[in-house]
Design a protein around this motif. Structure first.
Motif: not given
Length: 580
Positions: A51-57
């Motif tokens: 539920a947390v917007m996160t930068c991912i590869a």
């Protein structure tokens, strides 16, 4: 080395924190958060993680990935158990334009061994048990595919309401099994221990161990080295992997004025023809001194039962040795000096080794006694952590033709070299909080014989520090080290790992700017063998790497760590790749 206070976030990080000064208070906030893909400068996408917007590869290349699970107290194997779960072939290698959030549930297979019985089908020294069953100590050693993988050692226990029948519960894997028979009644001498290599117990169940052949015997004479009395010395046969004893022990008794002593050892050997058991001659337990090792197939190639050993040309007469440990400013260094023979005098030196360690006094002075030969001499500082573990570049040669004290030599200890650099986020900003640490890179696994006769590199020290404006300076000894940078765990950035960093004695290593990656997410449920969820378990990720200077040898480095929650779920943040 300059030390910086540890932040409260640093104290929660999973890396080693030796040398940090814990304080309470907030550090600069580091957050891998985003609103849109435009916030993920440097090659990531914005996606919801818990539920947390996160930068991912979007790409990951971690071939051979291995997950390790420590279940904790609820595990039926007990808290020390380390389960190794290979991720599969080719490992964690994937690409997903929408972001890599991979589901991977873990089921911990266990091997249940029951009815482990040791039976003997012949009369051993007129003292075999009426029911043919022998009590025994049974130990299992998990076989490691790569150097530095967590080991697991387990022992079998007596089954309830059973006599001389054992059981064991093991995590999945290939095992070496070491069986030490015990007397079935007072005064009865049991047969020698046995060693079983690389056994696959994957099916579990009954493990019958039958001794249907009498042990082999190797006997002969040993001529004493010059100036030495072998009274009380011990002759044994050991297996070639770990050096576990697989024979009885012959304690030598030398007749007065005799230079030759007889020995006779009974042993078991049931391995393939590519390996050989090792005959070992050593001083009484607890004494430092000469030790000898021979592969039996080379010592007695025809029948493996008779071997006369000539040591008379080896000079065992010790000389007094005195020296000093000083730094570059000629100031004393308190520490321990370790001598390892590179070559001893006489034709038997190829099978002999001599090791000695001695502490200095407050003035850096030390005294000891050594037989003639050539020695690697290494000083290990024990008080001043700024000083490097230092091996004298010139071996010490004690001439057998000279007498008197070998005195006046000095070991000059260097200051430790530095590993330095800076760490930046994918958007180019510095990583304002976190820790950096170094530890010696793992080396190839050596056989027992090589580990005793070869002159290996000395042990090295570790170091860690807090980041300051994204920069770090660490102290390291000469050689290869693994660098680990751990951002604050709540930042949702992965660890940064640099493997096999070369540290030179003079200039150290400047890594300039290192860039954190956006993480790939590996998540799922952890269950035990019965299917029950496992909470509060530690989950570590290990990656195989090539060992520097070795064509085929591999070791592992740890690249991530997490714990399972109350729902048995884990989430590993892993860097998409690591670099050497």
């Amino acid at each position: 080395m300059k030390r910086f206070p540890c932040s409260i976030f640093t104290l929660l990080a999973a890396s080693a924190l030796a040398g940090c000064i814990p304080i309470f208070g907030a550090s600069e906030e580091v957050s891998n958060g985003c609103t849109t893909d435009a916030d993920c400068a440097g090659g990531g996408v914005c996606a919801p993680v818990d539920a947390v917007m996160t930068c991912i590869a979007t790409k990951v290349d971690l071939p051979g990935l291995i997950l390790e699970v420590h279940p904790g107290m609820q595990d039926t194997l007990g808290q020390p158990t380390s389960h190794l779960v290979p991720f599969g072939d080719p490992g964690l290698v994937a690409e997903e334009p929408a972001g890599l959030m991979l589901e991977h549930d873990i089921r911990l297979p266990e091997i249940q061994l029951s009815d482990i019985e040791l039976t003997i089908n012949y009369d051993y020294k007129g003292c075999s048990p009426p029911d043919s069953k022998l009590p025994a100590e049974i130990t299992f050693y998990r076989h490691a595919q790569h150097a530095n993988l967590p080991s697991h050692i387990a022992t079998a226990t007596l089954m309830p309401d059973a006599t001389k029948t054992y059981m064991a519960t093991l995590p999945d894997g290939i095992y070496d099994m070491y069986v030490v028979p015990q007397p079935h009644e007072p005064g009865c001498e049991p047969p020698p221990p046995t060693f079983y290599s690389k056994r696959n117990f994957g099916q579990g169940g009954s493990v019958p161990l039958t001794m249907d052949k009498e042990p082999r015997t190797i006997s002969g004479t040993i001529s004493s080295p010059k100036g030495m009395d072998l009274t009380g010395w011990q002759v044994e046969v050991v297996e070639p992997k770990r050096g576990l004893v697989v024979s009885d022990t012959d304690v030598l008794e030398v007749e007065p004025l005799s230079l030759v002593v007889k020995y006779n050892v009974k042993y078991f050997w049931d391995w393939d023809k590519e390996t050989s058991p090792i005959l070992r001659l050593r001083p009484p337990v607890g004494e430092q001194g000469l030790r000898f090792f021979w592969e039996i197939t080379a010592l007695s190639p025809l029948d493996l039962s008779t071997a006369d050993i000539t040591l008379v040309d080896l000079d065992g007469e010790v000389r007094d040795v005195e020296g000093f440990v000083l730094d570059d400013d000629k100031l004393p260094v308190v520490g321990t000096v370790v001598f390892k023979s590179m070559q001893l005098s006489g034709s038997a030196s190829a099978n002999a080794t001599f090791g000695m360690f001695v502490d200095t006094d407050g003035n850096g002075a030390f005294t000891t006694k050594l037989p003639p030969g050539k020695y690697q001499v290494t000083a290990y500082p024990t008080v001043d952590s700024r000083k490097a573990i230092t091996t004298d570049p010139t071996p010490w040669e004690i001439d057998p033709m000279e007498t008197g004290c070998f005195c006046g030599k000095t070991i000059t200890v260097r200051d430790r070299s530095t590993v330095q650099g800076s760490v930046q986020l994918p958007n180019g900003a510095p990583l304002l909080s976190g820790t950096a640490s170094v530890e010696p890179s793992p080396e190839p696994q050596l056989s027992y014989l090589l580990s005793r006769l070869a002159v290996a590199a000395p042990y090295a020290q570790t170091d860690s520090t807090s980041l300051f404006d994204g920069e770090f300076t660490l102290h390291a000894d000469e050689g290869y080290v693994d660098l680990l940078v751990t951002p604050p765990p709540e930042s949702r950035f992965p660890w940064l790992v640099r493997s096999q960093v070369k540290v030179n004695a003079d200039q150290g290593s400047d890594l300039t700017t290192l860039e954190l990656s956006y993480p790939a997410l590996l998540q799922g449920l952890v269950r035990d063998a019965s299917g029950e969820l496992i909470t509060n378990a530690t989950v570590n990720a290990w990656l195989p790497v090539k060992v520097a200077g070795e064509e085929s040898a591999t070791a592992v480095v740890q690249i991530a760590s997490t714990t399972t929650g109350s729902d048995g779920r884990y989430t590993l943040l892993v860097a998409p790749s690591i670099s050497k």
